[in-house]
Enzyme design. Sequence first.
Site, PDB file in Angstrom:
ATOM      1  N   CYS A  65       0.841  -1.197   0.000  1.00  0.00           N
ATOM      2  CA  CYS A  65       0.000   0.000   0.000  1.00  0.00           C
ATOM      3  C   CYS A  65       0.878   1.250   0.000  1.00  0.00           C
ATOM      4  O   CYS A  65       0.657   2.184  -0.774  1.00  0.00           O
ATOM      5  CB  CYS A  65      -0.923  -0.007   1.221  1.00  0.00           C
ATOM      6  N   CYS A  66       1.893   1.266   0.872  1.00  0.00           N
ATOM      7  CA  CYS A  66       2.824   2.400   0.919  1.00  0.00           C
ATOM      8  C   CYS A  66       3.593   2.530  -0.391  1.00  0.00           C
ATOM      9  O   CYS A  66       3.859   3.637  -0.865  1.00  0.00           O
ATOM     10  CB  CYS A  66       3.814   2.232   2.070  1.00  0.00           C
ATOM     11  N   CYS A  85      -0.965   8.319   7.188  1.00  0.00           N
ATOM     12  CA  CYS A  85      -2.299   8.000   6.691  1.00  0.00           C
ATOM     13  C   CYS A  85      -3.203   7.595   7.856  1.00  0.00           C
ATOM     14  O   CYS A  85      -2.763   6.949   8.813  1.00  0.00           O
ATOM     15  CB  CYS A  85      -2.224   6.878   5.671  1.00  0.00           C
ATOM     16  N   CYS A 105      -3.469   3.874   9.373  1.00  0.00           N
ATOM     17  CA  CYS A 105      -2.268   3.299   9.985  1.00  0.00           C
ATOM     18  C   CYS A 105      -1.644   4.214  11.031  1.00  0.00           C
ATOM     19  O   CYS A 105      -0.464   4.073  11.358  1.00  0.00           O
ATOM     20  CB  CYS A 105      -1.242   2.968   8.902  1.00  0.00           C
ATOM     21  N   CYS A 118       7.489   3.891   5.958  1.00  0.00           N
ATOM     22  CA  CYS A 118       6.617   3.688   4.805  1.00  0.00           C
ATOM     23  C   CYS A 118       7.352   3.071   3.627  1.00  0.00           C
ATOM     24  O   CYS A 118       6.729   2.481   2.751  1.00  0.00           O
ATOM     25  CB  CYS A 118       5.979   5.007   4.387  1.00  0.00           C
TER      26      CYS A 118
END
Length: 426
Positions: A130-131, A212, A215, A238
Amino acid sequence: MANANAAQAFVPKERLSDLQLVALNGMFDERDALSVLRFALEELTSHPIAMVSSFGADSSVLLHMVAQINPHQEVLFLETGKHFPETLEYVETMKQRLGLTNVRFLEPDTSDLARFDPKGDLWQTDPDSCCHIRKTEPLDAALKAYGGWVTGRKRFQTNDRGVLPHFELTSDERIKVNPLAYWDFEDVKAYRAEHDLPPHPLFNVGYLSIGCAPCTSMVKEGEDPRSGRWRGRDKTECGIHFDVSGKIAKPQAKGQSMKTLFKDGQFVEDQWRDLAEDEALIDLDHVFMPFSLYIEHKDRLAGNNGALGLIVQPGDDVHEIGDDVHRFAAIAVEFPKFADGRGYSSARLLRERYGFEGELRARGDILTDQVQFLRRCGFDSLVVVDGPTRNALENDAIAGVSVFMQPTGRDIEVPAGTRPFLRRVK
Protein backbone atom coordinates in the site's frame (compact mmCIF):
# COMPACT_ATOMS: atom_id res chain seq x y z
CA MET A 1 2.24 22.61 -11.00
CA ALA A 2 4.72 19.99 -12.16
CA ASN A 3 8.40 20.79 -12.21
CA ALA A 4 9.56 21.90 -15.67
CA ASN A 5 12.37 19.34 -15.69
CA ALA A 6 10.26 16.43 -14.45
CA ALA A 7 10.52 14.59 -17.76
CA GLN A 8 14.32 14.60 -17.69
CA ALA A 9 15.97 11.98 -15.51
CA PHE A 10 18.61 13.34 -13.16
CA VAL A 11 22.22 12.70 -14.10
CA PRO A 12 24.78 13.94 -11.55
CA LYS A 13 27.38 16.36 -12.92
CA GLU A 14 29.87 14.80 -10.57
CA ARG A 15 29.81 11.86 -8.21
CA LEU A 16 29.84 12.68 -4.52
CA SER A 17 32.35 10.27 -3.00
CA ASP A 18 31.98 8.65 0.40
CA LEU A 19 34.89 10.78 1.62
CA GLN A 20 33.22 13.96 0.42
CA LEU A 21 30.03 12.92 2.18
CA VAL A 22 31.94 12.42 5.44
CA ALA A 23 33.55 15.82 4.99
CA LEU A 24 30.16 17.42 4.29
CA ASN A 25 28.67 15.97 7.45
CA GLY A 26 31.73 17.08 9.41
CA MET A 27 31.44 20.63 8.08
CA PHE A 28 27.79 20.90 9.14
CA ASP A 29 27.99 18.81 12.30
CA GLU A 30 27.54 21.81 14.59
CA ARG A 31 25.61 24.05 12.20
CA ASP A 32 22.00 25.00 12.69
CA ALA A 33 19.23 23.38 10.67
CA LEU A 34 18.54 26.52 8.61
CA SER A 35 22.16 26.56 7.42
CA VAL A 36 21.96 22.89 6.42
CA LEU A 37 18.73 23.47 4.51
CA ARG A 38 19.98 26.64 2.82
CA PHE A 39 23.14 24.87 1.67
CA ALA A 40 21.10 21.96 0.31
CA LEU A 41 18.65 24.12 -1.63
CA GLU A 42 21.03 26.82 -2.87
CA GLU A 43 24.57 25.38 -2.99
CA LEU A 44 24.29 21.74 -4.04
CA THR A 45 24.07 22.65 -7.72
CA SER A 46 25.50 19.31 -8.84
CA HIS A 47 22.66 17.57 -7.02
CA PRO A 48 19.50 19.76 -7.14
CA ILE A 49 17.49 19.02 -4.00
CA ALA A 50 13.71 18.64 -3.77
CA MET A 51 11.72 19.71 -0.74
CA VAL A 52 9.37 16.96 0.47
CA SER A 53 6.91 17.49 3.33
CA SER A 54 4.32 15.25 4.95
CA PHE A 55 2.55 18.25 6.53
CA GLY A 56 2.55 16.14 9.68
CA ALA A 57 3.18 16.79 13.35
CA ASP A 58 6.62 18.45 13.01
CA SER A 59 6.39 19.73 9.44
CA SER A 60 5.82 23.38 10.34
CA VAL A 61 9.48 23.79 11.35
CA LEU A 62 11.00 22.91 7.98
CA LEU A 63 8.21 24.62 6.07
CA HIS A 64 8.92 27.81 8.01
CA MET A 65 12.62 27.55 7.13
CA VAL A 66 11.80 26.96 3.46
CA ALA A 67 9.62 30.06 3.43
CA GLN A 68 12.54 32.09 4.78
CA ILE A 69 14.87 30.81 2.06
CA ASN A 70 12.44 30.84 -0.87
CA PRO A 71 8.63 30.83 -0.47
CA HIS A 72 8.33 29.82 -4.16
CA GLN A 73 10.34 26.64 -3.64
CA GLU A 74 8.46 23.58 -4.92
CA VAL A 75 7.22 21.50 -1.98
CA LEU A 76 6.20 17.91 -2.76
CA PHE A 77 3.31 16.47 -0.76
CA LEU A 78 2.24 12.83 -1.08
CA GLU A 79 -1.54 12.88 -1.33
CA THR A 80 -2.14 9.18 -0.74
CA GLY A 81 -5.92 9.42 -0.63
CA LYS A 82 -5.81 8.04 2.92
CA HIS A 83 -4.93 11.18 4.89
CA PHE A 84 -6.89 12.53 7.83
CA PRO A 85 -9.14 15.43 6.72
CA GLU A 86 -7.24 17.49 9.30
CA THR A 87 -4.00 16.94 7.39
CA LEU A 88 -5.44 18.30 4.15
CA GLU A 89 -6.78 21.30 6.06
CA TYR A 90 -3.32 21.79 7.57
CA VAL A 91 -1.77 21.93 4.09
CA GLU A 92 -3.96 24.92 3.26
CA THR A 93 -3.33 26.52 6.65
CA MET A 94 0.44 26.39 6.22
CA LYS A 95 0.31 27.61 2.63
CA GLN A 96 -1.60 30.69 3.72
CA ARG A 97 0.37 31.26 6.91
CA LEU A 98 3.83 30.99 5.34
CA GLY A 99 3.09 32.28 1.85
CA LEU A 100 4.10 29.03 0.14
CA THR A 101 3.13 29.31 -3.52
CA ASN A 102 4.24 26.02 -5.02
CA VAL A 103 2.94 23.01 -3.06
CA ARG A 104 2.62 20.13 -5.49
CA PHE A 105 0.34 17.17 -4.73
CA LEU A 106 1.72 13.76 -5.75
CA GLU A 107 -1.05 11.20 -6.21
CA PRO A 108 -0.88 7.42 -6.82
CA ASP A 109 -1.37 6.08 -10.33
CA THR A 110 -5.09 5.38 -10.82
CA SER A 111 -4.37 2.23 -12.84
CA ASP A 112 -2.24 0.86 -9.97
CA LEU A 113 -5.07 1.54 -7.54
CA ALA A 114 -7.59 -0.16 -9.79
CA ARG A 115 -5.35 -3.18 -10.22
CA PHE A 116 -3.90 -3.67 -6.74
CA ASP A 117 -6.25 -1.84 -4.39
CA PRO A 118 -9.72 -1.68 -5.98
CA LYS A 119 -11.49 -1.76 -2.60
CA GLY A 120 -9.10 0.64 -0.88
CA ASP A 121 -8.27 -1.91 1.84
CA LEU A 122 -4.77 -2.98 0.81
CA TRP A 123 -3.42 -1.30 3.95
CA GLN A 124 -5.08 -4.05 5.99
CA THR A 125 -3.57 -7.03 4.20
CA ASP A 126 -0.28 -5.72 2.82
CA PRO A 127 0.66 -2.29 4.22
CA ASP A 128 4.11 -2.39 2.59
CA SER A 129 2.57 -2.66 -0.87
CA CYS A 130 0.00 0.00 0.00
CA CYS A 131 2.82 2.40 0.92
CA HIS A 132 4.71 1.42 -2.22
CA ILE A 133 1.79 2.27 -4.50
CA ARG A 134 0.64 5.39 -2.70
CA LYS A 135 3.99 6.86 -1.61
CA THR A 136 7.16 5.31 -3.00
CA GLU A 137 6.20 5.15 -6.69
CA PRO A 138 4.68 8.67 -6.90
CA LEU A 139 7.71 10.13 -5.12
CA ASP A 140 10.17 8.20 -7.28
CA ALA A 141 8.50 9.59 -10.40
CA ALA A 142 8.60 13.17 -9.12
CA LEU A 143 12.23 12.91 -8.00
CA LYS A 144 13.54 11.92 -11.44
CA ALA A 145 14.47 15.55 -12.05
CA TYR A 146 16.27 15.89 -8.72
CA GLY A 147 19.54 14.76 -7.27
CA GLY A 148 18.09 14.30 -3.80
CA TRP A 149 15.49 15.54 -1.38
CA VAL A 150 14.94 17.01 2.08
CA THR A 151 13.31 14.92 4.81
CA GLY A 152 12.06 15.79 8.29
CA ARG A 153 13.53 12.71 9.98
CA LYS A 154 15.12 13.02 13.40
CA ARG A 155 17.35 10.77 15.47
CA PHE A 156 15.14 10.81 18.54
CA GLN A 157 12.05 9.45 16.80
CA THR A 158 13.02 5.75 16.85
CA ASN A 159 16.00 3.57 17.63
CA ASP A 160 16.40 2.90 13.89
CA ARG A 161 17.16 6.58 13.34
CA GLY A 162 19.68 6.92 16.15
CA VAL A 163 22.70 7.44 13.85
CA LEU A 164 20.99 9.67 11.29
CA PRO A 165 23.42 12.22 9.70
CA HIS A 166 22.62 15.52 8.02
CA PHE A 167 23.57 14.17 4.58
CA GLU A 168 23.18 10.65 3.20
CA LEU A 169 24.05 9.13 -0.16
CA THR A 170 21.59 6.64 -1.64
CA SER A 171 22.42 3.71 -3.89
CA ASP A 172 21.55 5.68 -7.04
CA GLU A 173 23.92 8.60 -6.29
CA ARG A 174 21.24 10.82 -4.76
CA ILE A 175 21.50 12.81 -1.54
CA LYS A 176 19.06 12.83 1.33
CA VAL A 177 19.23 15.90 3.54
CA ASN A 178 18.04 15.73 7.14
CA PRO A 179 18.31 19.27 8.57
CA LEU A 180 16.58 18.27 11.83
CA ALA A 181 18.59 15.08 12.37
CA TYR A 182 20.00 16.25 15.71
CA TRP A 183 16.84 17.91 16.98
CA ASP A 184 14.77 16.45 19.80
CA PHE A 185 11.17 16.95 20.85
CA GLU A 186 11.99 20.01 22.96
CA ASP A 187 13.86 21.67 20.08
CA VAL A 188 10.83 21.28 17.83
CA LYS A 189 8.50 22.53 20.55
CA ALA A 190 10.69 25.58 21.25
CA TYR A 191 10.98 26.51 17.57
CA ARG A 192 7.22 26.30 17.07
CA ALA A 193 6.65 28.50 20.11
CA GLU A 194 9.30 31.06 19.09
CA HIS A 195 7.77 31.52 15.64
CA ASP A 196 4.15 31.02 16.72
CA LEU A 197 3.62 28.16 14.26
CA PRO A 198 0.22 26.43 14.32
CA PRO A 199 0.38 22.75 15.28
CA HIS A 200 -1.24 20.02 13.25
CA PRO A 201 -4.87 19.81 14.49
CA LEU A 202 -4.35 16.23 15.73
CA PHE A 203 -1.06 16.87 17.54
CA ASN A 204 -2.56 18.15 20.77
CA VAL A 205 -4.86 15.13 21.12
CA GLY A 206 -1.99 12.63 21.13
CA TYR A 207 -0.95 12.07 17.52
CA LEU A 208 2.78 12.77 17.70
CA SER A 209 3.63 11.29 14.29
CA ILE A 210 0.94 11.58 11.65
CA GLY A 211 0.65 9.61 8.44
CA CYS A 212 -2.30 8.00 6.69
CA ALA A 213 -5.40 7.72 8.85
CA PRO A 214 -5.85 3.91 8.80
CA CYS A 215 -2.27 3.30 9.98
CA THR A 216 -1.91 6.08 12.57
CA SER A 217 -2.99 5.99 16.21
CA MET A 218 -2.48 8.10 19.30
CA VAL A 219 0.76 7.85 21.29
CA LYS A 220 0.67 7.29 25.03
CA GLU A 221 2.93 8.96 27.55
CA GLY A 222 6.36 7.30 27.60
CA GLU A 223 6.08 5.79 24.11
CA ASP A 224 8.40 6.89 21.33
CA PRO A 225 6.74 9.41 18.99
CA ARG A 226 6.42 6.96 16.09
CA SER A 227 4.88 4.11 18.08
CA GLY A 228 1.48 5.15 16.79
CA ARG A 229 2.46 4.38 13.20
CA TRP A 230 1.47 0.89 12.01
CA ARG A 231 0.82 -0.10 15.62
CA GLY A 232 0.85 -3.85 16.13
CA ARG A 233 2.76 -4.54 12.91
CA ASP A 234 6.40 -5.32 12.17
CA LYS A 235 6.72 -2.07 10.27
CA THR A 236 8.23 1.28 11.24
CA GLU A 237 8.68 3.14 7.93
CA CYS A 238 6.62 3.69 4.81
CA GLY A 239 9.43 2.60 2.49
CA ILE A 240 10.60 5.86 0.89
CA HIS A 241 13.69 5.74 3.14
CA PHE A 242 14.59 2.11 2.39
CA ASP A 243 18.07 2.92 1.14
CA VAL A 244 19.34 3.92 4.56
CA SER A 245 17.53 1.53 6.88
CA GLY A 246 17.89 -2.21 6.45
CA LYS A 247 14.96 -2.77 8.79
CA ILE A 248 12.46 -1.16 6.45
CA ALA A 249 10.50 -3.90 4.75
CA LYS A 250 10.57 -3.96 0.97
CA PRO A 251 7.11 -3.99 -0.59
CA GLN A 252 5.96 -7.49 -1.33
CA ALA A 253 4.04 -8.49 -4.37
CA LYS A 254 0.58 -9.54 -3.33
CA GLY A 255 0.63 -13.18 -2.37
CA GLN A 256 4.41 -13.44 -2.14
CA SER A 257 4.55 -13.99 1.62
CA MET A 258 3.41 -17.30 3.09
CA LYS A 259 -0.29 -17.24 3.79
CA THR A 260 -1.43 -19.13 6.87
CA LEU A 261 -5.19 -18.58 6.79
CA PHE A 262 -7.09 -21.45 5.12
CA LYS A 263 -10.59 -20.42 4.11
CA ASP A 264 -13.02 -21.37 1.36
CA GLY A 265 -10.76 -24.17 0.16
CA GLN A 266 -7.53 -22.19 -0.20
CA PHE A 267 -4.88 -20.22 1.67
CA VAL A 268 -5.79 -16.53 1.51
CA GLU A 269 -4.53 -13.15 2.71
CA ASP A 270 -5.50 -12.49 6.31
CA GLN A 271 -7.25 -9.14 6.70
CA TRP A 272 -7.26 -9.38 10.48
CA ARG A 273 -4.68 -8.60 13.15
CA ASP A 274 -4.52 -8.89 16.93
CA LEU A 275 -4.95 -5.85 19.12
CA ALA A 276 -1.54 -4.46 20.06
CA GLU A 277 -0.54 -4.14 23.70
CA ASP A 278 -1.81 -0.82 25.12
CA GLU A 279 -3.52 0.05 21.81
CA ALA A 280 -6.32 2.58 22.17
CA LEU A 281 -9.79 1.03 21.92
CA ILE A 282 -11.00 3.44 19.24
CA ASP A 283 -11.79 3.02 15.55
CA LEU A 284 -10.95 -0.70 15.63
CA ASP A 285 -11.46 -2.45 12.32
CA HIS A 286 -10.60 -6.09 11.54
CA VAL A 287 -8.94 -6.38 14.95
CA PHE A 288 -9.10 -9.38 17.29
CA MET A 289 -9.20 -8.46 20.97
CA PRO A 290 -8.73 -10.64 24.07
CA PHE A 291 -11.84 -12.06 25.70
CA SER A 292 -11.14 -10.53 29.12
CA LEU A 293 -10.51 -7.09 27.62
CA TYR A 294 -13.82 -7.17 25.82
CA ILE A 295 -15.67 -8.13 29.00
CA GLU A 296 -14.01 -5.24 30.82
CA HIS A 297 -14.70 -2.61 28.14
CA LYS A 298 -17.76 -3.86 26.25
CA ASP A 299 -19.83 -0.76 27.03
CA ARG A 300 -17.04 1.46 25.77
CA LEU A 301 -16.83 -0.61 22.56
CA ALA A 302 -20.54 -0.33 21.84
CA GLY A 303 -19.94 2.57 19.47
CA ASN A 304 -17.17 0.91 17.48
CA ASN A 305 -18.25 0.85 13.84
CA GLY A 306 -15.45 -1.29 12.41
CA ALA A 307 -15.33 -5.07 12.16
CA LEU A 308 -14.51 -6.35 15.65
CA GLY A 309 -13.04 -9.77 16.45
CA LEU A 310 -12.74 -11.78 19.67
CA ILE A 311 -10.04 -14.18 20.89
CA VAL A 312 -11.28 -17.12 22.96
CA GLN A 313 -8.61 -18.91 24.99
CA PRO A 314 -9.00 -22.24 26.82
CA GLY A 315 -10.78 -21.41 30.06
CA ASP A 316 -12.72 -18.43 28.69
CA ASP A 317 -16.42 -18.93 29.38
CA VAL A 318 -18.31 -18.03 26.21
CA HIS A 319 -21.52 -17.90 28.26
CA GLU A 320 -20.24 -14.53 29.50
CA ILE A 321 -20.71 -12.97 26.09
CA GLY A 322 -23.94 -14.83 25.25
CA ASP A 323 -25.99 -12.85 22.75
CA ASP A 324 -23.12 -10.38 22.35
CA VAL A 325 -21.66 -12.82 19.80
CA HIS A 326 -23.53 -10.90 17.11
CA ARG A 327 -21.32 -7.89 17.74
CA PHE A 328 -18.35 -9.78 16.31
CA ALA A 329 -17.55 -10.28 12.67
CA ALA A 330 -15.05 -13.03 13.53
CA ILE A 331 -14.07 -15.10 16.55
CA ALA A 332 -10.70 -16.83 16.86
CA VAL A 333 -10.56 -19.86 19.15
CA GLU A 334 -7.10 -20.79 20.37
CA PHE A 335 -5.76 -24.37 20.38
CA PRO A 336 -2.42 -24.02 22.21
CA LYS A 337 -1.99 -27.79 22.51
CA PHE A 338 -3.14 -30.66 20.33
CA ALA A 339 -4.59 -32.45 23.35
CA ASP A 340 -6.58 -29.46 24.64
CA GLY A 341 -10.12 -29.94 23.36
CA ARG A 342 -11.89 -27.10 25.11
CA GLY A 343 -11.94 -25.09 21.88
CA TYR A 344 -14.31 -27.59 20.30
CA SER A 345 -16.85 -27.02 23.07
CA SER A 346 -16.52 -23.25 22.76
CA ALA A 347 -17.15 -23.47 19.03
CA ARG A 348 -20.28 -25.59 19.38
CA LEU A 349 -21.70 -23.26 22.02
CA LEU A 350 -21.04 -20.24 19.82
CA ARG A 351 -22.62 -21.83 16.76
CA GLU A 352 -25.42 -23.94 18.21
CA ARG A 353 -26.53 -22.18 21.38
CA TYR A 354 -25.83 -18.55 20.56
CA GLY A 355 -26.26 -18.68 16.79
CA PHE A 356 -22.97 -17.05 15.82
CA GLU A 357 -22.90 -16.69 12.03
CA GLY A 358 -19.64 -14.82 11.49
CA GLU A 359 -16.23 -16.25 10.70
CA LEU A 360 -15.13 -18.83 13.27
CA ARG A 361 -11.45 -19.61 13.00
CA ALA A 362 -9.24 -22.09 14.81
CA ARG A 363 -5.62 -21.18 15.35
CA GLY A 364 -2.69 -22.60 17.22
CA ASP A 365 -1.44 -26.18 17.15
CA ILE A 366 -3.66 -27.28 14.23
CA LEU A 367 -2.72 -30.70 12.84
CA THR A 368 -4.20 -32.85 10.07
CA ASP A 369 -6.17 -35.16 12.38
CA GLN A 370 -8.10 -32.20 13.83
CA VAL A 371 -9.35 -30.60 10.64
CA GLN A 372 -12.53 -32.59 10.06
CA PHE A 373 -13.50 -32.42 13.73
CA LEU A 374 -12.98 -28.67 13.69
CA ARG A 375 -15.21 -28.38 10.65
CA ARG A 376 -17.95 -30.46 12.28
CA CYS A 377 -17.91 -28.10 15.26
CA GLY A 378 -18.49 -25.07 13.07
CA PHE A 379 -15.05 -23.71 12.19
CA ASP A 380 -14.91 -22.27 8.70
CA SER A 381 -11.32 -21.02 8.70
CA LEU A 382 -8.04 -22.33 10.08
CA VAL A 383 -4.68 -20.69 10.79
CA VAL A 384 -2.17 -23.38 9.87
CA VAL A 385 1.63 -23.33 9.97
CA ASP A 386 2.31 -27.07 10.25
CA GLY A 387 3.89 -28.22 6.96
CA PRO A 388 2.15 -31.62 6.52
CA THR A 389 -1.23 -30.10 7.43
CA ARG A 390 -0.75 -27.27 4.94
CA ASN A 391 0.16 -29.78 2.26
CA ALA A 392 -2.88 -31.95 3.01
CA LEU A 393 -5.21 -28.95 2.86
CA GLU A 394 -3.71 -27.65 -0.38
CA ASN A 395 -4.11 -31.08 -2.00
CA ASP A 396 -7.55 -31.81 -0.53
CA ALA A 397 -6.08 -34.84 1.23
CA ILE A 398 -7.74 -34.48 4.64
CA ALA A 399 -9.17 -37.80 5.82
CA GLY A 400 -12.93 -37.81 6.39
CA VAL A 401 -14.74 -38.85 9.56
CA SER A 402 -16.93 -41.81 8.72
CA VAL A 403 -17.69 -42.97 12.25
CA PHE A 404 -18.60 -40.72 15.17
CA MET A 405 -20.23 -41.31 18.53
CA GLN A 406 -21.76 -37.88 19.14
CA PRO A 407 -23.78 -35.74 16.74
CA THR A 408 -23.37 -32.00 16.28
CA GLY A 409 -26.34 -29.71 16.28
CA ARG A 410 -25.56 -28.09 12.92
CA ASP A 411 -26.31 -31.18 10.82
CA ILE A 412 -28.66 -34.13 10.99
CA GLU A 413 -26.38 -36.91 12.14
CA VAL A 414 -27.05 -40.38 13.52
CA PRO A 415 -24.15 -41.49 15.71
CA ALA A 416 -22.82 -45.02 15.42
CA GLY A 417 -24.41 -47.41 17.92
CA THR A 418 -27.67 -45.50 18.10
CA ARG A 419 -30.64 -47.84 18.48
CA PRO A 420 -33.79 -45.80 17.84
CA PHE A 421 -36.09 -48.74 18.54
CA LEU A 422 -34.91 -48.81 22.16
CA ARG A 423 -35.66 -45.13 22.75
CA ARG A 424 -38.61 -44.47 24.98
CA VAL A 425 -41.41 -42.40 23.56
CA LYS A 426 -42.23 -39.54 25.92
